[in-house]
Design a protein around this motif. Structure first.
Motif, PDB file in Angstrom:
ATOM      1  N   GLU A 220       0.818  -1.218   0.000  1.00  0.00           N
ATOM      2  CA  GLU A 220       0.000   0.000   0.000  1.00  0.00           C
ATOM      3  C   GLU A 220       0.849   1.264   0.000  1.00  0.00           C
ATOM      4  O   GLU A 220       0.319   2.371  -0.134  1.00  0.00           O
ATOM      5  CB  GLU A 220      -0.912  -0.001   1.228  1.00  0.00           C
ATOM      6  CG  GLU A 220      -1.961  -1.120   1.208  1.00  0.00           C
ATOM      7  CD  GLU A 220      -2.663  -1.285   2.543  1.00  0.00           C
ATOM      8  OE1 GLU A 220      -2.414  -0.451   3.439  1.00  0.00           O
ATOM      9  OE2 GLU A 220      -3.445  -2.238   2.686  1.00  0.00           O
ATOM     10  N   GLY A 221       2.174   1.124   0.174  1.00  0.00           N
ATOM     11  CA  GLY A 221       3.058   2.283   0.158  1.00  0.00           C
ATOM     12  C   GLY A 221       3.216   2.969   1.492  1.00  0.00           C
ATOM     13  O   GLY A 221       3.885   4.009   1.593  1.00  0.00           O
ATOM     14  N   ILE A 222       2.617   2.411   2.558  1.00  0.00           N
ATOM     15  CA  ILE A 222       2.739   3.004   3.889  1.00  0.00           C
ATOM     16  C   ILE A 222       4.143   2.773   4.443  1.00  0.00           C
ATOM     17  O   ILE A 222       4.714   3.633   5.109  1.00  0.00           O
ATOM     18  CB  ILE A 222       1.679   2.413   4.843  1.00  0.00           C
ATOM     19  CG1 ILE A 222       0.272   2.702   4.302  1.00  0.00           C
ATOM     20  CG2 ILE A 222       1.843   2.976   6.250  1.00  0.00           C
ATOM     21  CD1 ILE A 222      -0.830   2.007   5.066  1.00  0.00           C
ATOM     22  N   ILE A 223       4.695   1.606   4.161  1.00  0.00           N
ATOM     23  CA  ILE A 223       6.063   1.266   4.551  1.00  0.00           C
ATOM     24  C   ILE A 223       6.887   1.116   3.277  1.00  0.00           C
ATOM     25  O   ILE A 223       6.435   0.528   2.294  1.00  0.00           O
ATOM     26  CB  ILE A 223       6.101  -0.032   5.375  1.00  0.00           C
ATOM     27  CG1 ILE A 223       5.391   0.172   6.718  1.00  0.00           C
ATOM     28  CG2 ILE A 223       7.532  -0.507   5.599  1.00  0.00           C
ATOM     29  CD1 ILE A 223       5.283  -1.095   7.545  1.00  0.00           C
ATOM     30  N   GLN A 224       8.094   1.663   3.294  1.00  0.00           N
ATOM     31  CA  GLN A 224       8.989   1.557   2.146  1.00  0.00           C
ATOM     32  C   GLN A 224      10.209   0.702   2.497  1.00  0.00           C
ATOM     33  O   GLN A 224      10.760   0.829   3.595  1.00  0.00           O
ATOM     34  CB  GLN A 224       9.484   2.939   1.688  1.00  0.00           C
ATOM     35  CG  GLN A 224       8.396   3.873   1.193  1.00  0.00           C
ATOM     36  CD  GLN A 224       7.660   4.565   2.322  1.00  0.00           C
ATOM     37  OE1 GLN A 224       8.265   4.962   3.316  1.00  0.00           O
ATOM     38  NE2 GLN A 224       6.342   4.700   2.174  1.00  0.00           N
ATOM     39  N   ILE A 225      10.603  -0.173   1.561  1.00  0.00           N
ATOM     40  CA  ILE A 225      11.860  -0.915   1.705  1.00  0.00           C
ATOM     41  C   ILE A 225      12.940  -0.082   1.032  1.00  0.00           C
ATOM     42  O   ILE A 225      12.904   0.159  -0.172  1.00  0.00           O
ATOM     43  CB  ILE A 225      11.767  -2.321   1.071  1.00  0.00           C
ATOM     44  CG1 ILE A 225      10.701  -3.149   1.794  1.00  0.00           C
ATOM     45  CG2 ILE A 225      13.123  -3.018   1.136  1.00  0.00           C
ATOM     46  CD1 ILE A 225      10.569  -4.563   1.279  1.00  0.00           C
ATOM     47  N   ARG A 226      13.920   0.375   1.828  1.00  0.00           N
ATOM     48  CA  ARG A 226      14.922   1.312   1.330  1.00  0.00           C
ATOM     49  C   ARG A 226      16.190   0.631   0.837  1.00  0.00           C
ATOM     50  O   ARG A 226      17.074   1.299   0.301  1.00  0.00           O
ATOM     51  CB  ARG A 226      15.270   2.306   2.446  1.00  0.00           C
ATOM     52  CG  ARG A 226      14.052   3.021   3.026  1.00  0.00           C
ATOM     53  CD  ARG A 226      13.363   3.885   1.994  1.00  0.00           C
ATOM     54  NE  ARG A 226      14.205   4.993   1.619  1.00  0.00           N
ATOM     55  CZ  ARG A 226      14.201   6.178   2.238  1.00  0.00           C
ATOM     56  NH1 ARG A 226      13.365   6.390   3.240  1.00  0.00           N
ATOM     57  NH2 ARG A 226      15.000   7.145   1.842  1.00  0.00           N
ATOM     58  N   GLY A 227      16.292  -0.674   1.017  1.00  0.00           N
ATOM     59  CA  GLY A 227      17.477  -1.386   0.541  1.00  0.00           C
ATOM     60  C   GLY A 227      17.467  -2.818   1.021  1.00  0.00           C
ATOM     61  O   GLY A 227      16.754  -3.158   1.970  1.00  0.00           O
TER      62      GLY A 227
END
Length: 503
Positions: A220-227
């Motif tokens: 849903e885009g609430i949490i982002q995986i940054r790497g």
């Protein structure tokens, strides 16, 4: 024959899932091949099929050329005057046409047509596969292992087969025919034998896609995986963040009693996953990435993009990890080069740096040992920093006043100027006069070239463009032009030698 064509087109389109227009094109190509066998391969012939009725006509055509032009292809070209006897409005570059008698299909002609149609359909199927999977590069793909070939797993994707190469498989994972697997689609290539779809179970993005499946907040885009960083089959680290302060991104990815992360671990054959809180502060991010080791302090060098991490002796092995795994994954995840030091090692390193900088300032600034030591203790590490730091900042050092600070800045600037003059003199002494004779050369460019080891016209002529691009201030076009100018005497010499031989 007309109804048979429509039946064939409809049948093949349904069986192969290929657009009818492509089948019609294949039929026209097949009939063209048969027509040329009957009327002559050197003739320009095409076949047109009516897509509504199935009727077709074979057409011979000629390209119109000027009357004074020689016919290079007599069976396919026609002079303008002759063409206008057939079509008064035709112009040069246009075509004149005539219908050929209908083709009577014999056994050989029918077999030829069938081969052409099958070939065209196969090409269309390959193009469809490539187009479909090229758009899906970066996605998670699920399929069944059809067979194993020399360690590579061949995956059935229904419409085509994909390859899971041996080096893209998780170490010690026992894959067998009939197993259902998930993998990351990382490449699609066109080859002579058809499209090749390549999958991976070791790619860092595989773990990202798996978490997207298991954690709704990520989808849903609430949490982002940054790497993400992986040592496939052993350990992985992912960095997560959120803009919603009410949500714990790490806890959401772990799930209730670890349910979410456990599903990912199971999919990756037991690979342990560390979920890290991403922050904009590099020092904090690196400390998080080295978890579970406890960090005493960090020293960030933004210029070199390195971070020294200081730990107690009892935390050293935990921070480094088995075979350096923990620090290696943390470095990959954060993008920083990480050096793990104990308190004693860090102290020795700082002492050595202090001695180097103190000696530098004593020699270059003609400062006494005490002043040079103060500069080193305050973190100054170059003459440039002292020469161009705001005067107020230098004067704010407790042991200095404004007069001392101004004197140090003046000495630093004088030292840098003398250094630049000495460098200019060195470059001029090393430069061969022939370098300035190259067309388009100027003094600034010549000095850049000499600093990069190109000291003469001969050196420049022997250089490659890529080599000159490693020299600061040299553009690709400039490198190309200068090299060609330096090589010009080679060609002029060759022409003169050739002229002498002829005379």
């Amino acid at each position: 024959m007309s109804s048979e064509i429509l039946m064939v087109v409809d049948s093949v389109a349904r069986q192969k899932g290929v657009d009818k227009d492509i089948i019609f094109q294949a039929m026209e190509a097949a009939l063209t091949t048969v027509s040329k066998k009957k009327y002559g391969q050197d003739k320009a012939i095409r076949v047109e099929i009516d897509k509504d009725t199935g009727d077709f006509r074979s057409i011979r055509y000629w390209t119109v050329v000027p009357d004074d032009a020689e016919l290079e292809e007599p069976e396919q070209e026609m002079h303008l005057s002759e063409a206008r006897e057939r079509d008064p409005e035709v112009e040069v570059g246009g075509t004149v046409e005539e219908d050929l008698p209908p083709i009577e299909f014999g056994r050989i002609a029918a077999q030829t047509a069938k081969q052409v149609i099958l070939q065209k359909v196969r090409e269309a199927e390959r193009d469809m596969v490539v187009e479909e999977y090229e758009d899906r590069v970066g996605e998670l793909i699920t399929g069944v292992i059809k067979r194993m070939e020399r360690g590579n797993a061949i995956i059935d994707l229904n419409r085509t087969e994909a390859i899971l190469p041996r080096n893209e498989q998780i170490p010690r994972e026992n894959l067998r025919a009939g197993d259902r697997v998930r993998a990351y689609l990382y490449d699609v290539r066109r080859t002579q034998s058809g499209p090749q779809v390549f999958l991976s179970r070791t790619h860092p993005q595989l773990i990202v896609r798996l978490f997207e499946l298991e954690v709704p907040e990520i989808a849903e885009g609430i949490i982002q995986i940054r790497g993400a960083a992986r040592d496939p089959g052993s350990r992985a680290k992912i960095a997560v963040s959120t803009s919603d302060d009410r949500i714990d991104p790490v806890g959401a990815c772990v799930g209730l009693r670890g349910s979410r992360v456990q599903k990912v671990v199971d999919e990756l054959a037991g690979e342990r996953v560390d979920i890290i809180q991403h922050t904009g502060d590099p020092a904090t991010f690196v400390c998080n990435a080295l978890s579970p080791a406890e960090i005493s302090r960090v020293v960030v060098d933004e210029e070199l993009h390195t971070i020294d991490v200081v730990v107690n002796e009892d935390q050293l092995s935990l921070a480094i990890g088995r075979g350096g795994q923990n620090v290696r994954l943390a470095s990959q995840l954060t993008g920083w080069e990480i050096d793990i030091l104990t308190e004693e090692e860090e102290r020795e390193k700082r002492n050595k740096e202090f001695e180097v900088y103190q000696k530098l300032f004593m020699e270059q600034l003609e400062a006494d040992e005490e002043v040079a030591g103060i500069l080193a203790e305050e973190g100054f590490s170059s003459l440039e920093e002292i020469a161009y730091v705001p005067l107020s900042e230098l004067a704010s050092v407790e042991e200095f006043d404004e007069e001392v600070a101004q004197e140090l800045r003046t000495r630093a600037r004088d030292a840098l100027l003398n250094k630049a003059i000495a460098e200019e003199e060195r470059l001029e002494s090393e430069m061969d006069p022939s370098l300035m004779e190259v067309e388009g050369m100027d003094e600034a460019t010549a000095r850049r070239l000499v600093s990069g080891g190109v000291k003469s016209q001969e050196d420049l002529a022997d250089s490659a463009v890529d080599e000159l691009l490693d020299i600061d201030g040299i553009t690709e076009q400039q490198a190309h032009d200068l090299i060609m100018a330096a090589r010009r005497p080679w060609f002029e010499g060759g022409e003169q030698a050739s002229g002498q031989a002829e005379s």
